[in-house]
Design an enzyme around this catalytic site. Structure first.
Site, PDB file in Angstrom:
ATOM      1  N   GLY A 223       0.790  -1.220   0.000  1.00  0.00           N
ATOM      2  CA  GLY A 223       0.000   0.000   0.000  1.00  0.00           C
ATOM      3  C   GLY A 223       0.824   1.273   0.000  1.00  0.00           C
ATOM      4  O   GLY A 223       1.925   1.348  -0.545  1.00  0.00           O
ATOM      5  N   SER A 224       0.291   2.296   0.692  1.00  0.00           N
ATOM      6  CA  SER A 224       0.790   3.669   0.558  1.00  0.00           C
ATOM      7  C   SER A 224       2.187   3.900   1.099  1.00  0.00           C
ATOM      8  O   SER A 224       2.730   4.991   0.936  1.00  0.00           O
ATOM      9  CB  SER A 224      -0.179   4.626   1.252  1.00  0.00           C
ATOM     10  N   VAL A 225       2.785   2.918   1.772  1.00  0.00           N
ATOM     11  CA  VAL A 225       4.180   3.090   2.207  1.00  0.00           C
ATOM     12  C   VAL A 225       5.104   3.272   1.012  1.00  0.00           C
ATOM     13  O   VAL A 225       6.232   3.760   1.161  1.00  0.00           O
ATOM     14  CB  VAL A 225       4.639   1.896   3.065  1.00  0.00           C
ATOM     15  N   PHE A 226       4.659   2.891  -0.189  1.00  0.00           N
ATOM     16  CA  PHE A 226       5.466   3.042  -1.397  1.00  0.00           C
ATOM     17  C   PHE A 226       5.457   4.481  -1.924  1.00  0.00           C
ATOM     18  O   PHE A 226       6.291   4.833  -2.760  1.00  0.00           O
ATOM     19  CB  PHE A 226       4.948   2.102  -2.492  1.00  0.00           C
TER      20      PHE A 226
END
Length: 597
Positions: free
Chosen positions: A316-319
């Site tokens: 998810g949004s950790v990228f």
């Protein structure tokens, strides 16, 4: 040798002519012959005595020298020499970075039966079944009275059990010395250590071999006699590992998660200080692998499954921080550049939406702080798929990690079969590419440590890795500022820990269905954090599998409500154990003014 005749004819004739006695000539010749034989025998005897004297002198000299050498040497037990390949029963210890024992050996005994030597098989079977409840008396009696001549009864027995068997008094029940592998801390660091079992076995020794984790990866080194028993020193800190496991277990229970994992890594050396995967197991009693008979549809349901290394997930949004950092490095944007976040973003039949409506525009920093999928996707379109793939490859997100575990190759990232434009857009916010928490920890460390690549390792290092540069120090600093803002102003507000200036990014990804598509009510929640954000030392990744907690009258599954508070508590607990003092301002008195008379 020519002997002189006793009665030489010439002398006999002459003696007769002179009227002498011929017998006197014979007597004289006999006397001379006897004297010659006597002298020759004496010389021979004297020569033999001389040789024997020299031989005895040399023998006593050698024996004396050997006795002197033995007196000055360290006493050792004699060892029997035998042909063939010996069974190496010794195995080196495994210790943490501070020398505390994680795995060692314990002297014990095995129990076996020489069946032809048994006197009362029925009594032996009955008594053994009473001592070892897991053994069946009928099965033992069948083995003792059948055609077998040898039977292993137990590979390992305790001293109390050994005495109880000895009291049976049957000469056919014998004991053999052996070493067993002992993990004194129980389940702590179980997935890292892996476990060991017996390989080749004899009645007087057994080969201890690793079956998983570092025990198997370093199996040859741990059994190498040339190392002299030197322990294998890992990068782990036992106290930090134990505290991390306790906090993560409590968080998993509180958040009603199916499983959980965490990775704490030094951003400069790549050392893994702690790595946790739950549920776990006790390597002293390692469970068996799940089979079809257990109705197991997925091996990740097994406690043997290492979620931190083998678990590859869409995180998810950790990228998103990777996308923004690359765009800044390429000069396409800066932290204040306004990005179009008008949605939904349409691409063919696909629509990209944000969790909330953030309006028409957000700055690049706010794209991270508010976690806008649309804004991140538009930045990824500026970068392009080829450059995006190259950058993620430099961060190590497209290949298996080199961490020293046999399970590492099984955690190979899952990449899209065709890196299309839509793949570029979805990967920018952590969908369409699956990687493990260890991958993520290494990538965050490489981005935030000043911009140089680090490889995760379980071996203690002497200094920083100083790998190839990925981004400039300025871009690394800007990335840290953005992640700090996520904690102070954005989706990770529960992640702030007073005195440690935590920065991080949340990520919530829907779990894919085995048959295709995604679940509506199952997520992978991740919080990737760094502390302190102004001068990073450690990266902490916390991932929860299918968390769900009720808050403010609703079921919450996002990372901000689940993974973030767990990571904050873990930071609060382990930072002091790492020798980090909280940077807290000293309160000054208010309402008091010092004046002079």
């Amino acid at each position: 040798m020519i002997r002189t005749p006793l009665r030489p004819l010439a002398r006999i004739l002459k003696a007769r002519e002179q009227g002498q006695n011929p017998d006197a000539i014979e007597a004289e010749n006999k006397r001379l012959r006897h004297e010659d034989d006597r002298d020759r025998s004496r010389l021979q005897a004297e020569s033999r005595l001389l040789v024997m004297g020299v031989a005895f002198f040399c023998a006593f000299l050698v024996i004396g020298a050997r006795m002197g050498m033995l007196a000055g040497s360290v006493p050792e037990e004699p060892t029997a020499q035998a042909s063939g390949s010996p069974i190496i029963g010794q195995r080196a210890d495994i210790v943490d970075r501070n020398g505390r024992v994680l795995a060692t050996n314990l002297d014990t005994h095995s129990l076996y039966a020489q069946i032809p030597d048994m006197i009362d098989p029925a009594k032996a079977a009955r008594e053994l079944a009473a001592i070892f409840p897991e053994l069946e008396e009928d099965e033992l009696l069948e083995d003792f009275t059948g055609s077998r001549r040898f039977l292993w009864v137990r590979r390992e027995i305790s001293p109390e059990q050994m005495q109880a068997v000895h009291d049976i008094g049957d000469p056919g029940l014998l004991f053999g010395p052996r070493e067993m592998r002992l993990y004194p801390n129980g389940s702590v660091a179980a997935h890292i250590l892996g476990g060991a079992t017996y390989g080749r076995e004899g009645v007087n020794s057994a080969e201890v071999i690793g079956v998983a984790g570092v025990e198997k990866f370093f199996d040859d080194a741990l059994r190498d006699p040339s190392r002299g028993g030197a322990p294998l020193e890992l990068s782990l800190d036992l106290t930090v590992q134990a505290a991390s496991e306790r906090v993560l277990h409590g968080g998993m229970m509180l958040m009603q998660a199916k499983g959980a994992s965490s990775v704490l890594m030094d951003v400069h050396t790549g050392e893994i200080i702690s790595m946790v995967s739950l549920p776990d197991f006790d390597p002293n009693d390692r469970p068996r692998v799940l089979t079809a008979a257990d109705n197991a549809t997925d091996q990740s349901d097994s406690p043997l499954f290492n979620r931190a290394v083998q678990g590859v997930y869409e995180l998810g949004s950790v990228f998103k921080i990777f996308t923004v950092a690359q765009a800044i490095e390429l000069g396409l944007i800066n932290a204040g550049t306004m990005i179009d976040t008008q949605g939904p973003l349409q691409w063919g039949r696909f629509r990209i939406r944000d969790f909330h409506d953030y309006g028409a525009q957000l700055s690049a920093t706010d794209v991270i702080v508010k976690s806008s999928n649309i804004g991140t996707a538009r930045i990824a379109m500026m970068i392009g798929g080829e450059r995006q793939r190259d950058f993620l490859g430099q961060l190590g997100l497209l290949e298996e990690t080199q961490v020293e575990m046999v399970e590492a190759p099984t955690g190979d990232p899952l990449l899209p079969p065709n890196w299309s434009e839509i793949s570029t857009m979805t990967i920018s916010y952590g969908h369409g590419l699956s990687s493990s928490p260890v991958h993520l920890a290494a990538a965050y460390s490489s981005l935030l440590n000043g911009g140089t690549r680090v490889e995760p390792t379980l071996l203690r290092q002497d200094g920083p890795q100083n790998g190839p540069r990925i981004v400039s120090e300025q871009v690394s600093a800007v990335s840290r500022d953005m992640l700090r803002a996520v904690v102070t102003e954005g989706t990770a507000s529960f992640g702030d820990v007073e005195g440690y200036e935590v920065g991080g990014k949340t990520g919530t990804a829907d779990k894919p269905r085995p048959t295709g598509g995604y679940y509506d009510d199952r997520t992978i929640a991740t919080f990737a954090s760094v502390f302190p954000a102004d001068d990073p030392r450690y990266v902490l990744i916390v991932t929860l599998d299918e968390p769900s907690v009720e808050a403010l009258g609703e079921q919450r599954r996002t990372a901000g409500w689940t993974a973030v508070p767990v990571a904050a508590e873990m930071t609060r607990r382990v930072a002091p154990l790492l020798g980090m003092r909280p940077d807290v301002e000293t309160a000054t008195p208010t309402g008091v003014t010092l004046t002079s008379n």
